[in-house]
Design a protein around this motif. Structure first.
Motif, short mmCIF file in Angstrom:
data_model
loop_
_atom_site.label_atom_id
_atom_site.label_comp_id
_atom_site.label_asym_id
_atom_site.label_seq_id
_atom_site.Cartn_x
_atom_site.Cartn_y
_atom_site.Cartn_z
N LEU A 94 -30.91 0.91 -25.19
CA LEU A 94 -30.03 1.77 -25.99
C LEU A 94 -29.76 3.08 -25.24
N ALA A 95 -30.78 3.62 -24.59
CA ALA A 95 -30.63 4.85 -23.83
C ALA A 95 -29.67 4.67 -22.66
N VAL A 96 -29.81 3.55 -21.92
CA VAL A 96 -28.92 3.28 -20.80
C VAL A 96 -27.50 3.05 -21.29
N SER A 97 -27.35 2.37 -22.44
CA SER A 97 -26.03 2.08 -22.98
C SER A 97 -25.25 3.35 -23.27
N LEU A 98 -25.92 4.38 -23.73
CA LEU A 98 -25.24 5.63 -24.05
C LEU A 98 -24.96 6.48 -22.81
N SER A 99 -25.53 6.09 -21.65
CA SER A 99 -25.42 6.91 -20.44
C SER A 99 -24.28 6.51 -19.52
N ILE A 100 -23.62 5.38 -19.79
CA ILE A 100 -22.62 4.82 -18.88
C ILE A 100 -21.28 5.54 -19.01
N VAL A 147 -22.82 -3.68 -19.93
CA VAL A 147 -24.21 -3.32 -20.18
C VAL A 147 -24.74 -3.97 -21.45
N ILE A 148 -23.99 -3.88 -22.54
CA ILE A 148 -24.51 -4.39 -23.81
C ILE A 148 -24.52 -5.91 -23.85
N ASN A 149 -23.63 -6.57 -23.11
CA ASN A 149 -23.72 -8.03 -23.01
C ASN A 149 -25.00 -8.44 -22.30
N ILE A 150 -25.39 -7.68 -21.28
CA ILE A 150 -26.66 -7.95 -20.60
C ILE A 150 -27.82 -7.76 -21.58
N GLY A 151 -27.77 -6.68 -22.35
CA GLY A 151 -28.82 -6.43 -23.33
C GLY A 151 -28.92 -7.53 -24.36
N LEU A 152 -27.78 -8.04 -24.83
CA LEU A 152 -27.79 -9.13 -25.81
C LEU A 152 -28.34 -10.41 -25.18
N ASP A 153 -27.95 -10.70 -23.93
CA ASP A 153 -28.45 -11.90 -23.25
C ASP A 153 -29.95 -11.83 -23.03
N LEU A 154 -30.47 -10.64 -22.77
CA LEU A 154 -31.91 -10.48 -22.56
C LEU A 154 -32.68 -10.47 -23.88
N GLY A 155 -31.97 -10.38 -24.98
CA GLY A 155 -32.63 -10.39 -26.29
C GLY A 155 -33.24 -9.06 -26.68
N VAL A 156 -32.80 -7.96 -26.04
CA VAL A 156 -33.37 -6.65 -26.38
C VAL A 156 -32.43 -5.83 -27.25
N ILE A 157 -31.23 -6.36 -27.50
CA ILE A 157 -30.29 -5.73 -28.44
C ILE A 157 -29.91 -6.78 -29.48
N PRO A 158 -30.20 -6.55 -30.76
CA PRO A 158 -29.84 -7.53 -31.80
C PRO A 158 -28.34 -7.54 -32.04
N PRO A 159 -27.81 -8.61 -32.65
CA PRO A 159 -26.36 -8.74 -32.85
C PRO A 159 -25.72 -7.56 -33.57
N ASN A 160 -26.34 -7.03 -34.60
CA ASN A 160 -25.73 -5.91 -35.33
C ASN A 160 -25.62 -4.66 -34.45
N VAL A 161 -26.64 -4.39 -33.66
CA VAL A 161 -26.60 -3.24 -32.76
C VAL A 161 -25.57 -3.48 -31.66
N PHE A 162 -25.46 -4.73 -31.21
CA PHE A 162 -24.43 -5.10 -30.24
C PHE A 162 -23.04 -4.74 -30.80
N THR A 163 -22.80 -5.10 -32.05
CA THR A 163 -21.52 -4.79 -32.69
C THR A 163 -21.30 -3.27 -32.76
N MET A 164 -22.34 -2.54 -33.12
CA MET A 164 -22.23 -1.07 -33.18
C MET A 164 -21.87 -0.49 -31.82
N LEU A 165 -22.47 -1.01 -30.76
CA LEU A 165 -22.22 -0.49 -29.41
C LEU A 165 -20.82 -0.86 -28.93
N VAL A 166 -20.32 -2.03 -29.34
CA VAL A 166 -18.94 -2.41 -29.02
C VAL A 166 -17.98 -1.42 -29.67
N LEU A 167 -18.22 -1.12 -30.94
CA LEU A 167 -17.37 -0.15 -31.65
C LEU A 167 -17.47 1.23 -31.00
#
Length: 430
Positions: A153-159, A380-400
Motif C-alpha cells: 500500500l505504501a509503495v502504491s501511493l509513492s508511484i 504496481v497494484i496488479n502485481i500486488g493482487l497477483d501476489l495476494g497482498v492486496i485484496p480485491p476491494n483494496v485493488f478496486t480502491m487503488l484503481v479508482l
C-alpha cells in the motif's frame, strides 16, 4: 475415434480463437472510442483508455448487460487475454525503460530542489500509505500478512507515472523550462526509487519474509544488474550499431531485441521478481542509444500503445468491481486512500519545492504533476493482487485512486498554466 478426437480438438481451438478475436475487437473499439471522448474533454487519450477498460469490466458492462458480459468474457478461459496482457506489458516496460533520461540527474542546476522534491515525493506518500495500511488492515485485509499489505500500500501511493507526465509536459510546452526540467528529473528519480522499492517488496514477499531467502534474491538481482551493465549492455550496443538502425528497427534486430526482453523477463522471474521487471531493466540499460530509441519508437511503440496497452487496461478492468464497495465504510476507506495519495504527493512535492525557494504557483503545479499515476499505478497494484497482498476491494480502491489522480492533472494545469505564461493544448494522439 482418433478422427472424432481430432475434430473436437480443432473445434475447441477455433472456438478459443474466435472468442479471443471477439474480445480483442471489443477492447480496441472501446479503447479508441473512450480515448477520443477523453481527448474531447481535454484529457490524454490514455486516461480514456484506462476508463474504457474499467467500463468493460463488471463495474458497468457486467452490471448493465450481464448476459452479454458473460458471453464475451466468460465463454472461454481468460488465459489468452492474460498472456497477451503480460506480453504487451513486458514490451511496454521495455519502452518505459527506454524513455528514462538520466542526463538530468547529472546537472547541478536545481539539484537541491530535485533531490528535495524526489525524497518528499516518495517519503510522505510512503508514510501515509503505511499509516492507512496499519489502520485498515484489520478491516480490509484481515487474512493477509500485515507487513506485506502495508508495504505494498505504501509503495502504491509513492508511484508517479513519468510517461504520462512527459506527454502532458510536451503539450504544456514546458519541457525546456526550469519547472519542466525539475518536474521530469524529480519524477525520474521518484520512479527509479519506486521501482526499486517495488522490486524489493516483491522479492521480500515471494521470499515469504525469510531474511536468508530475501538476501539471496537481492544479491542475485544486483549481480544480474552488474552483468547487464558491464557485459550484456556493451555487447548489445555493439550489435545494435552493427545493424545501423536509422528510422526503423531492422527485422532481424527487432527479433533479437524481443528475445532479449523475454529472456530478461525469464531471468527476473527466476530471481523472484516479476517478468515485467526484466523488460524494464533491458530498456533502462539502452536508454542512451538515441538512434535505437528513436527507431524503436517509430517501429514498435505505436503498435504496443494501440494494441497491447488497451488489453492490459481491460484485464485490469475485469479484475475491478466497483460493486464490491457496497457499504459506506468501504467508500470511506476508498476516500481516505485517495486523500492520502493526493496529500502525500501534492503536499510533499509542493511543500519541498516551496521550502527550496520556488513560488507557490510553480510549487503547486509541480505537486499536481507529480501526483499523476495512471499506468504505473495499475502495474504496481496488479502485481500486488497477483501476489495476494492486496485484496480485491483494496485493488478496486487503488484503481479508482489512480484514475482520480490522473484525471485531475489536466483540468488543474489547464487553469494554472496560462497564469504562469504557459500554453496548454492536447494533441489527438496523446
Amino acid at each position: 475415434m482418433d478422427f472424432l478426437a481430432a475434430a473436437t480438438s480443432v473445434h475447441e481451438t477455433e472456438r478459443l480463437v474466435s472468442f479471443t478475436l471477439l474480445q480483442l475487437i471489443a477492447i480496441l473499439i472501446a479503447a479508441r472510442a473512450s480515448g477520443q471522448v477523453a481527448h474531447w474533454m481535454g484529457q490524454p487519450r490514455v486516461v480514456g483508455e484506462i476508463v474504457g477498460g474499467l467500463l468493460l469490466g463488471p463495474s458497468l458492462f457486467g452490471r448493465l448487460f450481464p448476459q452479454q458480459f458473460e458471453f464475451l468474457f466468460h465463454s472461454i478461459s481468460p488465459v489468452p487475454l492474460i498472456v497477451l496482457s503480460q506480453v504487451g506489458l513486458s514490451l511496454l516496460m521495455f519502452q518505459i525503460g527506454l524513455e528514462f533520461d538520466f542526463s538530468h540527474l547529472k546537472e547541478r542546476q536545481n539539484r537541491n530542489i530535485v533531490i528535495s522534491v524526489s525524497v518528499a515525493g516518495i517519503a510522505l506518500p510512503f508514510a501515509l500509505g503505511w499509516l492507512v495500511g496499519t489502520w485498515s488492515q484489520s478491516a480490509l485485509a484481515p487474512a493477509i500478512n500485515p507487513l506485506a499489505y502495508r508495504l505494498f500500500l505504501a509503495v502504491s501511493l509513492s508511484i508517479t507515472a513519468i510517461p504520462i507526465l512527459g506527454r502532458i509536459m510536451m503539450e504544456l510546452g514546458i519541457t525546456r523550462t526550469r519547472l519542466g526540467a525539475i518536474a521530469i528529473t524529480a519524477a525520474a528519480v521518484n520512479d527509479v526509487t519506486g521501482w526499486i522499492l517495488l522490486a524489493i517488496v516483491s522479492a521480500l514477499t515471494t521470499a515469504q519474509f525469510s531474511a536468508s531467502r530475501f538476501a539471496i534474491q537481492v544479491a542475485l538481482l544486483v549481480l544480474y544488474l552488474v552483468l547487464w551493465q558491464w557485459v550484456v549492455r556493451p555487447l548489445l550496443k555493439r550489435l545494435i550499431d552493427a545493424f545501423k538502425p536509422n528510422e526503423r528497427v531492422p527485422h532481424d534486430l527487432l527479433a533479437i531485441m524481443i528475445i532479449v526482453i523475454f529472456l530478461s523477463g525469464l531471468v527476473t522471474f527466476s530471481l523472484g521478481v516479476f517478468v515485467i521487471f526484466g523488460g524494464f531493466i533491458a530498456g533502462m540499460m539502452l536508454h542512451d542509444h538515441e538512434k535505437f530509441v528513436a527507431a524503436w519508437k517509430n517501429t514498435v511503440s505505436h503498435f504496443v500503445a494501440v494494441f497491447f496497452l488497451p488489453i492490459f487496461f481491460t484485464f485490469t478492468g475485469l479484475r475491478t468491481n466497483v460493486q464490491g464497495l457496497d457499504s459506506p465504510e468501504l467508500w470511506g476507506w476508498c476516500g481516505l486512500l485517495i486523500l492520502a495519495a493526493t496529500v502525500g504527493k501534492f503536499g510533499g512535492c509542493a511543500g519541498a519545492a516551496r521550502i527550496c525557494g520556488m513560488s507557490w504557483a510553480d510549487s503547486s503545479c509541480l505537486g499536481i504533476m507529480m501526483n499523476t499515476r495512471a499506468l504505473m499505478e495499475l502495474v504496481v497494484i496488479n502485481i500486488g493482487l497477483d501476489l495476494g497482498v492486496i485484496p480485491p476491494n483494496v485493488f478496486t480502491m487503488l484503481v479508482l485512486m489512480a484514475i482520480f489522480s490522473t484525471i485531475m492533472t489536466a483540468p488543474v494545469l489547464r487553469v494554472a498554466m496560462p497564469k504562469l505564461g504557459y500554453r496548454y493544448q492536447l494533441r489527438g494522439d496523446v
